[in-house]
Design an enzyme around this catalytic site. Structure first.
Site, short mmCIF file in Angstrom:
data_model
loop_
_atom_site.label_atom_id
_atom_site.label_comp_id
_atom_site.label_asym_id
_atom_site.label_seq_id
_atom_site.Cartn_x
_atom_site.Cartn_y
_atom_site.Cartn_z
N ASN A 14 1.64 8.67 -1.43
CA ASN A 14 0.21 8.86 -1.73
C ASN A 14 -0.33 10.10 -1.02
O ASN A 14 -1.17 10.82 -1.57
CB ASN A 14 -0.60 7.62 -1.37
CG ASN A 14 -0.53 6.57 -2.47
OD1 ASN A 14 -1.08 6.76 -3.55
ND2 ASN A 14 0.18 5.49 -2.21
N ARG A 65 -5.23 -2.27 21.18
CA ARG A 65 -5.68 -1.72 19.90
C ARG A 65 -6.86 -0.77 20.12
O ARG A 65 -6.99 0.25 19.45
CB ARG A 65 -6.11 -2.84 18.96
CG ARG A 65 -4.94 -3.51 18.28
CD ARG A 65 -5.41 -4.55 17.26
NE ARG A 65 -4.25 -5.27 16.79
CZ ARG A 65 -3.50 -4.90 15.76
NH1 ARG A 65 -3.79 -3.83 15.07
NH2 ARG A 65 -2.45 -5.61 15.41
N LEU A 93 -7.25 -1.92 11.87
CA LEU A 93 -8.11 -1.16 12.79
C LEU A 93 -9.15 -2.08 13.42
O LEU A 93 -9.57 -3.07 12.81
CB LEU A 93 -8.79 -0.02 12.04
CG LEU A 93 -7.80 1.03 11.51
CD1 LEU A 93 -8.39 1.82 10.35
CD2 LEU A 93 -7.34 1.96 12.63
N ASN A 107 -9.20 3.33 1.68
CA ASN A 107 -7.84 2.77 1.71
C ASN A 107 -7.38 2.59 0.28
O ASN A 107 -8.19 2.38 -0.61
CB ASN A 107 -7.86 1.41 2.43
CG ASN A 107 -6.49 0.77 2.49
OD1 ASN A 107 -5.50 1.43 2.83
ND2 ASN A 107 -6.42 -0.51 2.15
N HIS A 109 -4.79 0.13 -1.93
CA HIS A 109 -4.01 -1.11 -1.85
C HIS A 109 -3.38 -1.38 -3.22
O HIS A 109 -4.04 -1.22 -4.24
CB HIS A 109 -4.91 -2.28 -1.43
CG HIS A 109 -4.15 -3.56 -1.28
ND1 HIS A 109 -3.31 -3.81 -0.22
CD2 HIS A 109 -4.08 -4.64 -2.09
CE1 HIS A 109 -2.76 -5.00 -0.37
NE2 HIS A 109 -3.21 -5.53 -1.50
N ALA A 173 0.49 4.67 -10.81
CA ALA A 173 -0.96 4.60 -10.99
C ALA A 173 -1.70 5.00 -9.71
O ALA A 173 -2.73 5.68 -9.76
CB ALA A 173 -1.36 3.19 -11.43
C1 GAR Z 1 1.45 2.05 -1.23
O1 GAR Z 1 1.89 1.26 -2.31
C2 GAR Z 1 0.11 1.58 -0.72
O2 GAR Z 1 -0.74 1.14 -1.74
C3 GAR Z 1 0.52 0.44 0.17
O3 GAR Z 1 1.67 0.90 0.83
C4 GAR Z 1 2.34 1.85 -0.01
C5 GAR Z 1 2.53 3.12 0.77
O4 GAR Z 1 3.32 4.04 0.05
N1 GAR Z 1 -0.52 0.09 1.09
C6 GAR Z 1 -0.78 -1.14 1.50
O5 GAR Z 1 -0.11 -2.10 1.17
C7 GAR Z 1 -1.97 -1.29 2.43
N2 GAR Z 1 -2.39 -2.66 2.52
P1 GAR Z 1 3.32 5.58 0.44
O6 GAR Z 1 3.57 5.67 1.94
O7 GAR Z 1 4.45 6.16 -0.35
O8 GAR Z 1 1.98 6.16 0.06
#
Ligand code: GAR
Length: 210
Positions: A14, A65, A93, A107, A109, A173
């Site tokens: 991403n 944290r 966080l 974010n 998801h 997507a």
């Molecule tokens: C992605 O699918 C993102 O949506 C998910 O982790 C992956 C990271 O891929 N995030 C979560 O699950 C957050 N709760 P990437 O490092 O290749 O972008």
């Protein structure tokens, strides 16, 4: 919000999509810094190849944290970040950090929130029998995978899908949706009012996603 700080923990696909978007003419934002909480996160390479400053802030080196989040906040501010984008950032966080960046942190998801918050998203989507899944870009709140929704994209769950096949379809997507949603927020075409996202008139729909 011209300057973005991107938080990653791993692969960074991403992040790569955001980097590519920022390189297109007229994109309203640029990436000021990429921060990983994991040393050696593969995604750091994408930033380095694009000449974007990177930083590793390893949560294991912090006693709490709160201390980790403070270091994160310091680094983002030092880089001049105005908007924070979590891109596969797998740390929860503190409410204090979330408050500091309230309505200025996004974010992504890999589900149609509010369904399937948390981990093992695709396994749980398949087990539940839903026929449509997708991804969501939302403003960050203290609860995991909570917050005002900016944009969603839907993909089918096909017969015979395993988690890996569904994840790959959703990920394609995600790579369309995240740059599109960041464009909206960075350009001021979408913002939060009364804890919901509102849009400027005539906001276009994302290309290539439904
Ligand atoms: C992605 O699918 C993102 O949506 C998910 O982790 C992956 C990271 O891929 N995030 C979560 O699950 C957050 N709760 P990437 O490092 O290749 O972008």
């Amino acid at each position: 919000y011209r300057k973005i700080g991107v938080l990653i923990s791993g692969r960074g696909s991403n992040l790569a999509a955001l980097i590519e978007a920022c390189q297109t003419p007229d994109y309203p934002a640029e990436i000021a810094v990429v921060i990983s909480n994991r040393p050696g996160a593969p995604g750091l390479q994408f930033a380095e190849s694009a000449g974007i400053p990177t930083q590793v802030i390893d949560h294991k080196h912090f006693a709490s944290r709160t201390d980790f989040d403070r270091a994160l906040d310091d680094a983002l501010r030092a880089a001049g970040a105005e908007l924070v984008c979590n891109a596969g950032f797998m740390r929860l966080l503190t409410p204090e950090f979330v408050q500091l960046w309230r309505d200025r942190q996004l974010n992504i998801h890999p589900s149609l929130l509010p369904a399937f918050r948390g981990l093992d998203t695709h396994e749980r989507a398949i087990a539940s029998g839903v026929r449509i899944s997708g991804c969501t870009v939302h403003f960050v709140r203290a609860e995991m995978d909570e917050g005002p929704i900016v944009a969603q994209a839907a993909v089918p769950v096909l017969p015979g899908d395993d988690a890996e096949a569904l994840a790959a379809r959703v990920l394609r997507a995600e790579h369309q949706l995240y740059p599109w949603a960041v464009r909206l927020v960075a350009s001021g075409a979408a913002w939060v009012e009364d804890d919901r996202v509102v849009y400027a008139p005539d906001v276009p729909q994302p290309e290539g996603v439904t």
